[in-house]
Design a protein around this motif. Structure first.
Motif, PDB file in Angstrom:
ATOM      1  N   LYS A  22      43.771  42.620  33.043  1.00 60.31           N
ATOM      2  CA  LYS A  22      43.369  41.926  31.812  1.00 60.31           C
ATOM      3  C   LYS A  22      41.903  41.522  31.887  1.00 60.31           C
ATOM      4  CE  LYS A  22      44.308  38.088  28.780  1.00 60.31           C
ATOM      5  NZ  LYS A  22      44.703  36.718  28.666  1.00 60.31           N
ATOM      6  N   ARG A  23      41.502  40.962  33.024  1.00 60.41           N
ATOM      7  CA  ARG A  23      40.098  40.543  33.173  1.00 60.41           C
ATOM      8  C   ARG A  23      39.171  41.760  33.217  1.00 60.41           C
ATOM      9  NH1 ARG A  23      36.171  38.375  31.320  1.00 60.41           N
ATOM     10  NH2 ARG A  23      34.547  37.668  32.725  1.00 60.41           N
ATOM     11  N   ARG A  25      39.600  44.587  31.615  1.00 60.67           N
ATOM     12  CA  ARG A  25      39.426  45.013  30.218  1.00 60.67           C
ATOM     13  C   ARG A  25      38.406  44.123  29.508  1.00 60.67           C
ATOM     14  NH1 ARG A  25      44.978  45.735  30.848  1.00 60.67           N
ATOM     15  NH2 ARG A  25      45.476  43.770  29.819  1.00 60.67           N
ATOM     16  N   GLU A  26      38.512  42.804  29.721  1.00 57.19           N
ATOM     17  CA  GLU A  26      37.561  41.871  29.103  1.00 57.19           C
ATOM     18  C   GLU A  26      36.137  42.144  29.574  1.00 57.19           C
ATOM     19  OE1 GLU A  26      40.790  38.173  28.811  1.00 57.19           O
ATOM     20  OE2 GLU A  26      39.219  38.134  30.355  1.00 57.19           O
ATOM     21  N   LEU A  27      35.973  42.362  30.885  1.00 58.95           N
ATOM     22  CA  LEU A  27      34.638  42.645  31.431  1.00 58.95           C
ATOM     23  C   LEU A  27      34.036  43.905  30.826  1.00 58.95           C
ATOM     24  CD1 LEU A  27      34.979  42.001  35.277  1.00 58.95           C
ATOM     25  CD2 LEU A  27      33.483  40.790  33.693  1.00 58.95           C
ATOM     26  N   GLU A  29      34.773  45.261  27.936  1.00 59.51           N
ATOM     27  CA  GLU A  29      34.422  44.987  26.535  1.00 59.51           C
ATOM     28  C   GLU A  29      33.128  44.182  26.458  1.00 59.51           C
ATOM     29  OE1 GLU A  29      38.021  43.219  25.029  1.00 59.51           O
ATOM     30  OE2 GLU A  29      39.000  45.173  24.871  1.00 59.51           O
ATOM     31  N   GLU A  30      32.963  43.191  27.354  1.00 53.30           N
ATOM     32  CA  GLU A  30      31.734  42.401  27.400  1.00 53.30           C
ATOM     33  C   GLU A  30      30.528  43.268  27.755  1.00 53.30           C
ATOM     34  OE1 GLU A  30      32.660  39.302  30.224  1.00 53.30           O
ATOM     35  OE2 GLU A  30      34.230  38.487  28.921  1.00 53.30           O
ATOM     36  N   SER A  34      34.130  50.192  24.209  1.00 53.15           N
ATOM     37  CA  SER A  34      35.083  49.959  23.121  1.00 53.15           C
ATOM     38  C   SER A  34      36.429  50.604  23.414  1.00 53.15           C
ATOM     39  CB  SER A  34      34.526  50.523  21.812  1.00 53.15           C
ATOM     40  OG  SER A  34      34.350  51.928  21.916  1.00 53.15           O
ATOM     41  N   CYS A  45      40.794  53.283  34.005  1.00 52.72           N
ATOM     42  CA  CYS A  45      40.321  52.750  32.736  1.00 52.72           C
ATOM     43  C   CYS A  45      39.975  53.892  31.794  1.00 52.72           C
ATOM     44  CB  CYS A  45      39.055  51.919  32.936  1.00 52.72           C
ATOM     45  SG  CYS A  45      39.141  50.698  34.257  1.00 52.72           S
ATOM     46  N   SER A  64      29.536  45.139  36.746  1.00 52.18           N
ATOM     47  CA  SER A  64      30.381  44.107  36.128  1.00 52.18           C
ATOM     48  C   SER A  64      31.402  43.575  37.115  1.00 52.18           C
ATOM     49  CB  SER A  64      31.102  44.678  34.899  1.00 52.18           C
ATOM     50  OG  SER A  64      30.192  44.975  33.885  1.00 52.18           O
ATOM     51  N   GLU A  68      31.583  39.717  38.810  1.00 53.98           N
ATOM     52  CA  GLU A  68      32.758  38.873  38.594  1.00 53.98           C
ATOM     53  C   GLU A  68      33.567  38.621  39.859  1.00 53.98           C
ATOM     54  OE1 GLU A  68      35.657  36.795  36.119  1.00 53.98           O
ATOM     55  OE2 GLU A  68      33.590  37.389  35.778  1.00 53.98           O
TER      56      GLU A  68
END
Length: 178
Positions: A22-23, A25-27, A29-30, A34, A45, A64, A68
């Motif tokens: 989940k994190r 995917r967020e990273l 996207e950030e 897309s 991914c 990324s 993180e």
């Protein structure tokens, strides 16, 4: 837009280099990617991007993760066309499923010694290189495979492996983004 399939090496193995999907995917996207999707916990991914350079995509993803989680994994960025070509070049049975692994190499290994690798392998195991992909057929399981255990000794390249079922699933996911 280019559809990318990104394979991460060595994450979520044991208690090391844990990256929650989940994190991740967020990273991604950030980072400007897309339609980000992940598949299982081993670092697969699929996403779209205006970036057309695989090296830049890999660097962005690795950066990324490092920012993180504090470590920089090996990242293999492939286009859908590259993945489909890898499936088409498969020299083994198309229905081999988990018995066949595609090992993505960071480059075509100039000093690969497949003859020696094959010499120590049981008769039912096989390996072939097509470009920068090593196909390893292990009908008794990759975890028990002599070829898989000795691979680093004979193929000197940064690499990550996915079984045929996973590669087919990633291609399917990428086609849906396209």
């Amino acid at each position: 837009m280019t559809v990318w399939i990104v394979l991460l090496r060595g994450i979520n193995v044991g208690d090391k280099h844990i990256v929650p999907m989940k994190r991740l995917r967020e990273l991604l996207e950030e980072s400007g990617f897309s339609s980000v999707q992940t598949y299982i916990q081993s670092g697969n991914c699929v996403f779209g991007s205006d970036e057309t350079d695989a090296g830049k995509v890999a660097q962005a993803v690795a950066g990324s993760i490092e920012g993180e989680f504090g470590f920089r994994p090996s990242v293999f960025a492939l286009t859908l066309e590259h993945l489909e070509a890898a499936l088409e070049a498969n020299p083994f049975p198309a229905d081999a499923g988990k018995a066949l692994h595609l090992i993505f190499l960071d480059s075509t290994p100039a000093d690969a010694d497949l003859d020696e690798l094959r010499a120590i392998a049981p008769d039912n195991e096989a390996a072939e290189i097509r470009g920068n992909i090593l196909y390893v057929y292990t009908p008794d399981g990759f975890g028990r495979s002599v070829i898989a255990q000795k691979l680093d000794r004979f193929i000197k390249a940064d690499k990550t492996a996915r079984n045929l079922n996973t590669v087919h699933k990633l291609a399917e996911m990428a086609r849906a983004v396209n």
